[in-house]
Design a protein around this motif. Sequence first.
Motif, short mmCIF file in Angstrom:
data_model
loop_
_atom_site.label_atom_id
_atom_site.label_comp_id
_atom_site.label_asym_id
_atom_site.label_seq_id
_atom_site.Cartn_x
_atom_site.Cartn_y
_atom_site.Cartn_z
N LYS A 162 8.89 -31.39 8.64
CA LYS A 162 9.20 -32.41 9.64
C LYS A 162 9.09 -33.81 9.04
O LYS A 162 9.94 -34.68 9.30
CB LYS A 162 8.25 -32.28 10.83
CG LYS A 162 8.45 -31.01 11.65
CD LYS A 162 7.41 -30.88 12.74
CE LYS A 162 7.54 -29.55 13.49
NZ LYS A 162 6.50 -29.40 14.53
N MET A 163 8.08 -34.02 8.20
CA MET A 163 7.93 -35.32 7.54
C MET A 163 9.07 -35.57 6.56
O MET A 163 9.55 -36.70 6.41
CB MET A 163 6.58 -35.38 6.82
CG MET A 163 5.37 -35.34 7.74
SD MET A 163 5.33 -36.72 8.92
CE MET A 163 3.74 -36.44 9.70
N THR A 182 14.59 -24.77 6.90
CA THR A 182 13.61 -23.96 7.64
C THR A 182 13.05 -22.82 6.81
O THR A 182 12.41 -21.92 7.36
CB THR A 182 14.27 -23.37 8.92
OG1 THR A 182 15.41 -22.57 8.55
CG2 THR A 182 14.72 -24.48 9.86
N ILE A 183 13.27 -22.84 5.50
CA ILE A 183 12.83 -21.73 4.66
C ILE A 183 11.31 -21.60 4.68
O ILE A 183 10.57 -22.58 4.52
CB ILE A 183 13.34 -21.90 3.21
CG1 ILE A 183 13.06 -20.64 2.40
CG2 ILE A 183 12.73 -23.12 2.54
CD1 ILE A 183 13.78 -20.62 1.05
N GLY A 184 10.84 -20.40 4.94
CA GLY A 184 9.40 -20.11 4.91
C GLY A 184 8.64 -20.56 6.15
O GLY A 184 7.42 -20.36 6.21
N LEU A 185 9.32 -21.15 7.13
CA LEU A 185 8.62 -21.65 8.30
C LEU A 185 8.41 -20.54 9.34
O LEU A 185 9.17 -19.57 9.40
CB LEU A 185 9.40 -22.79 8.95
CG LEU A 185 9.72 -24.01 8.09
CD1 LEU A 185 10.35 -25.10 8.94
CD2 LEU A 185 8.48 -24.54 7.38
N ASP A 186 7.38 -20.71 10.16
CA ASP A 186 7.16 -19.76 11.24
C ASP A 186 8.20 -19.97 12.33
O ASP A 186 8.93 -20.97 12.35
CB ASP A 186 5.75 -19.92 11.81
CG ASP A 186 5.51 -21.31 12.39
OD1 ASP A 186 5.94 -21.56 13.52
OD2 ASP A 186 4.94 -22.15 11.67
N ARG A 191 12.18 -23.21 15.48
CA ARG A 191 12.78 -23.60 16.76
C ARG A 191 12.68 -25.10 16.97
O ARG A 191 13.62 -25.74 17.46
CB ARG A 191 12.08 -22.86 17.90
CG ARG A 191 12.42 -21.38 17.98
CD ARG A 191 11.65 -20.71 19.11
NE ARG A 191 11.99 -19.30 19.22
CZ ARG A 191 11.37 -18.46 20.04
NH1 ARG A 191 10.37 -18.90 20.81
NH2 ARG A 191 11.72 -17.19 20.09
N THR A 192 11.53 -25.68 16.61
CA THR A 192 11.35 -27.13 16.79
C THR A 192 12.34 -27.91 15.95
O THR A 192 12.96 -28.87 16.43
CB THR A 192 9.91 -27.52 16.40
OG1 THR A 192 8.98 -26.80 17.22
CG2 THR A 192 9.70 -29.02 16.59
N ILE A 193 12.52 -27.51 14.70
CA ILE A 193 13.44 -28.23 13.81
C ILE A 193 14.88 -28.02 14.25
O ILE A 193 15.69 -28.96 14.23
CB ILE A 193 13.22 -27.78 12.35
CG1 ILE A 193 11.88 -28.34 11.85
CG2 ILE A 193 14.37 -28.22 11.45
CD1 ILE A 193 11.53 -27.95 10.44
N ARG A 194 15.22 -26.82 14.69
CA ARG A 194 16.59 -26.59 15.19
C ARG A 194 16.88 -27.46 16.41
O ARG A 194 17.96 -28.07 16.51
CB ARG A 194 16.79 -25.11 15.54
CG ARG A 194 16.97 -24.21 14.33
CD ARG A 194 17.61 -22.90 14.74
NE ARG A 194 16.77 -22.12 15.64
CZ ARG A 194 15.92 -21.16 15.24
NH1 ARG A 194 15.80 -20.89 13.94
NH2 ARG A 194 15.21 -20.48 16.10
N ALA A 195 15.93 -27.52 17.34
CA ALA A 195 16.13 -28.33 18.54
C ALA A 195 16.27 -29.81 18.17
O ALA A 195 17.10 -30.53 18.74
CB ALA A 195 14.96 -28.13 19.50
N MET A 215 20.18 -16.65 10.18
CA MET A 215 21.35 -16.64 11.05
C MET A 215 21.08 -17.33 12.38
O MET A 215 22.00 -17.85 13.02
CB MET A 215 21.82 -15.21 11.29
CG MET A 215 22.41 -14.53 10.06
SD MET A 215 23.84 -15.42 9.40
CE MET A 215 23.16 -16.17 7.94
N ALA A 216 19.82 -17.37 12.81
CA ALA A 216 19.49 -18.06 14.06
C ALA A 216 19.80 -19.54 13.94
O ALA A 216 20.25 -20.17 14.91
CB ALA A 216 18.01 -17.84 14.41
N ASP A 217 19.57 -20.13 12.76
CA ASP A 217 19.90 -21.54 12.53
C ASP A 217 21.40 -21.76 12.73
O ASP A 217 21.83 -22.69 13.42
CB ASP A 217 19.52 -21.96 11.11
CG ASP A 217 18.02 -21.98 10.88
OD1 ASP A 217 17.27 -21.88 11.87
OD2 ASP A 217 17.61 -22.10 9.72
#
Length: 336
Positions: A162-163, A182-186, A191-195, A215-217
Amino acid sequence: MIETRNLTRVFRTYKKAPGFWGGVKGLVRREYEEIEAAKDININIAEGEFVGFLGPNGAGKTTVLKMLAGLIYPTSGSSRVSGFDPTKRQNEYRRIFALVLGQKNQLWWDLPAAESFNLLRHIYAVPKNDFQEKLETLTDLLRVVDKLNVPVRELSLGERMKMELIGALLHSPRILFLDEPTIGLDVLSQRTIRAFLKDYNQRFKVTILLTSHYMADIEELCKRVIIIHKGQKLYDGQLDLLNYAEARHKIIRIRPTKEITDGEKSQIPHPMERIGSDYILRVPNDEAVATCQRMLGLVELEDITIEDVPLEDIIHKLYEDGSLNEGDQKTVLHNA
């Protein structure tokens, strides 16, 4: 906003023979291997588009992004980004784009992110009032206001990413290149970064080119995808049309109360794959209902579901084939 013409990058690597004498021979005569990381890539991306850039590891995605960012030079071909030639590395161009690499940090590891942000403000000559307003907006959207003065090394992986995004957006770039953000993220961080990316794209009309193996991204953020494999473009079009090319098939998942006999299997004109206590069938779309009815009349079932072919399987099919087959091409063109 982004235009490439036959963009090609060839890497030349030295092939060392094994052992001591192989090294000695290499001093006199060297053999090289040429690898085409990108070959004749032609793309056109309009302002404000959010485009997914897909491909397996080593397909050439990051190479293309680095050429568009001016970090490496193409072997041949050309590119224009917002009218600029990335190979000239003009300061005016550097101010209108940002590149975020999910596996590399741009922030100082031992300093709080706020210190790195202040440095970036001076590098990009962002007015102090504009900087403060942008920082407040971004930290609020990503919910990291209370983490600004924490050393980067003490942040979680999701907080660090995020930073990194905040640092990339402080100078309000018009183009954003994202390589596996988003690699390696929970799941929650993803979801937060996609939003955030979806909202930021819609709010500021920033052109975004995103590479991701999740694929969700892609499904949530991108209406259009570009797929490359072994440096070559395989597909460039709407994501829903890519899905339609394989939507002629359905996945039927059944769970019988007891094991299905060979005799019962012979009455179903489609092969079955057993996974645990379930049986999986891949059938043409127009035969899905009839196949389910036949299964219900043939064996006693605990559960039965009909599913679309996963996007991962569609992408994998393209990788294996090397291109859309003739039937898929006609389907895509007909529905375009």
